[in-house]
Design a protein around this motif. Structure first.
Motif, PDB file in Angstrom:
ATOM      1  N   PHE A 142      67.017 -23.498  10.674  1.00  0.00           N
ATOM      2  CA  PHE A 142      67.879 -22.432  10.178  1.00  0.00           C
ATOM      3  C   PHE A 142      67.082 -21.148   9.975  1.00  0.00           C
ATOM      4  N   VAL A 143      67.811 -20.068   9.711  1.00  0.00           N
ATOM      5  CA  VAL A 143      67.164 -18.790   9.382  1.00  0.00           C
ATOM      6  C   VAL A 143      67.655 -18.359   8.003  1.00  0.00           C
ATOM      7  N   ILE A 144      66.915 -17.470   7.358  1.00  0.00           N
ATOM      8  CA  ILE A 144      67.432 -16.815   6.148  1.00  0.00           C
ATOM      9  C   ILE A 144      67.543 -15.336   6.475  1.00  0.00           C
ATOM     10  N   ILE A 145      68.730 -14.795   6.248  1.00  0.00           N
ATOM     11  CA  ILE A 145      68.953 -13.401   6.632  1.00  0.00           C
ATOM     12  C   ILE A 145      69.241 -12.537   5.395  1.00  0.00           C
ATOM     13  N   ARG A 146      69.031 -11.253   5.552  1.00  0.00           N
ATOM     14  CA  ARG A 146      69.481 -10.273   4.566  1.00  0.00           C
ATOM     15  C   ARG A 146      70.132  -9.154   5.384  1.00  0.00           C
ATOM     16  N   THR A 147      71.413  -8.889   5.119  1.00  0.00           N
ATOM     17  CA  THR A 147      72.126  -7.917   5.959  1.00  0.00           C
ATOM     18  C   THR A 147      71.563  -6.507   5.783  1.00  0.00           C
ATOM     19  N   HIS A 148      71.075  -6.169   4.577  1.00  0.00           N
ATOM     20  CA  HIS A 148      70.529  -4.835   4.323  1.00  0.00           C
ATOM     21  C   HIS A 148      69.555  -4.919   3.155  1.00  0.00           C
ATOM     22  N   GLU A 149      68.865  -3.819   2.891  1.00  0.00           N
ATOM     23  CA  GLU A 149      67.796  -3.778   1.875  1.00  0.00           C
ATOM     24  C   GLU A 149      68.200  -4.362   0.532  1.00  0.00           C
ATOM     25  N   LEU A 150      69.428  -4.108   0.092  1.00  0.00           N
ATOM     26  CA  LEU A 150      69.850  -4.579  -1.239  1.00  0.00           C
ATOM     27  C   LEU A 150      70.664  -5.876  -1.152  1.00  0.00           C
TER      28      LEU A 150
END
Ligand SMILES: Cc1cc2nc3c(=O)[nH]c(=O)nc-3n(C[C@H](O)[C@H](O)[C@H](O)COP(=O)(O)OP(=O)(O)OC[C@H]3O[C@@H](n4cnc5c(N)ncnc54)[C@H](O)[C@@H]3O)c2cc1C
Ligand code: FES
Length: 287
Positions: free
Chosen positions: A33-41
């Protein structure tokens, strides 16, 4: 920045994104799997690698919009960039020639089951696939699953498509018909995986499940993904996400999966109040 190059709506609230991430794609294997963050916050959320193309450097993720971050991700379009895309994480699925195997995918669980079924078939196994959904409109990737399996059986809870019933009904049939199954793999909602394990325990059929426990860092440091397996504490992000389903303490997992419900409710309310906007990545889609 990781550019979205393709988007598809597979079913109500279920979307597919292809993301350019050559380093992740170069190392990805079924079950990771991956761990994502859509944007800085944004918050960090784990998503299974549903497919990968090493040559093109592309990872496919399929997700269900269940809360703030998955809703936000669902607003993003080709050309947008995801700020963080970390992986591949977790242990790859154990693939070998077992003989006859059954791969069960319920709801969104069909996406993570697909690359594992394909890898098991490529390893020379006879793979019976079972996919199920609440109703016809939630069935997706039937064609892909058919190509990844030696045989595919489909069910809907309400009978609006294929056989009426639950995946466990078809699983019992397959076990009774084929008899000599070496392994069962089941991925889907927690109650489904628990029901599959209750059934396969009756037949002493080894069953692997993939646990969607709450994850933060994905590297074994924060402890949020803690699960009890065979009486021992395991971290799903580094010791899993796949475990022997007959050893998993599902009751504890269910309790832990809802511990942030009040915060999740507040988060989606605030997101809606703010206009449910698409995150701007600031890269203009050029990277
Ligand atoms: C290894 C792994 C692989 C996953 N793969 C997929 C996938 O391929 N497709 C998909 O649709 N979903 C997948 N999930 C679940 C997905 O991570 C959650 O649906 C997502 O985090 C929800 O975030 P949200 O802000 O949209 O919803 P929220 O309102 O924050 O949460 C809704 C529910 O999602 C779960 N959840 C929330 N935050 C997390 C978190 N940080 N980690 C894990 N679960 C969380 C909780 O059960 C929660 O009640 C996976 C989870 C794990 C652990
Ligand atoms: S997500 Fe932090 S230890 Fe697994």
């Amino acid at each position: 920045m990781f550019k979205i190059i393709k988007k598809e709506v597979l079913a109500p609230m279920i979307k597919l994104l292809e993301i350019k991430a050559p380093l992740v794609a170069g190392k990805a294997a079924a079950g990771q799997f991956v761990i994502i963050r859509t944007h800085e916050l944004g918050e960090r959320v784990p998503l299974t690698i549903a497919d990968f193309d090493r040559e093109k450097g592309i990872i496919t993720c399929v997700f269900q919009e269940v809360g703030k971050t998955t809703r936000e991700l669902g607003t993003m379009i080709p050309g947008d960039c995801i700020t963080d895309f970390v992986g591949p994480l977790g242990l790859p699925s154990h693939i070998e020639k077992f003989g006859r195997v059954v791969c069960v995918g319920g709801g969104i669980g069909v996406a993570p089951v697909y690359p594992i079924a394909r890898a098991l078939k490529d390893a020379g196994n006879d793979v019976t696939g079972i996919v199920g959904a609440r109703t016809k409109s939630f069935i997706f990737w039937e064609d892909k699953m058919r190509s990844a399996c030696s045989e595919l059986r489909v069910t809907t809870d309400d009978g609006t498509y294929a056989r009426k019933g639950f995946v466990t009904d078809l699983l019992r049939e397959v076990i009774e018909e084929k008899g000599d199954i070496a392994l069962c793999l089941a991925i889907g909602p927690l109650p489904m995986m628990q029901a599959v394990c209750a059934l396969t325990r009756e037949y002493k059929l080894k069953t692997i499940v993939s646990l969607n426990s709450i994850m933060v860092d994905g590297t074994g440091m924060c402890g949020s993904c803690r699960v009890t397996v065979g009486g021992e504490t395991k971290f799903a992000c580094v010791d899993g996400p796949e475990f022997d389903g007959h050893e998993v303490d599902f009751a504890e997992m269910s309790r832990r999966s809802v511990i942030y419900k009040p915060q999740e409710k507040l988060s989606i309310e605030r997101y809606d109040e703010a206009g449910a906007r698409r995150p701007g990545c600031g890269c203009g889609g050029e990277k």
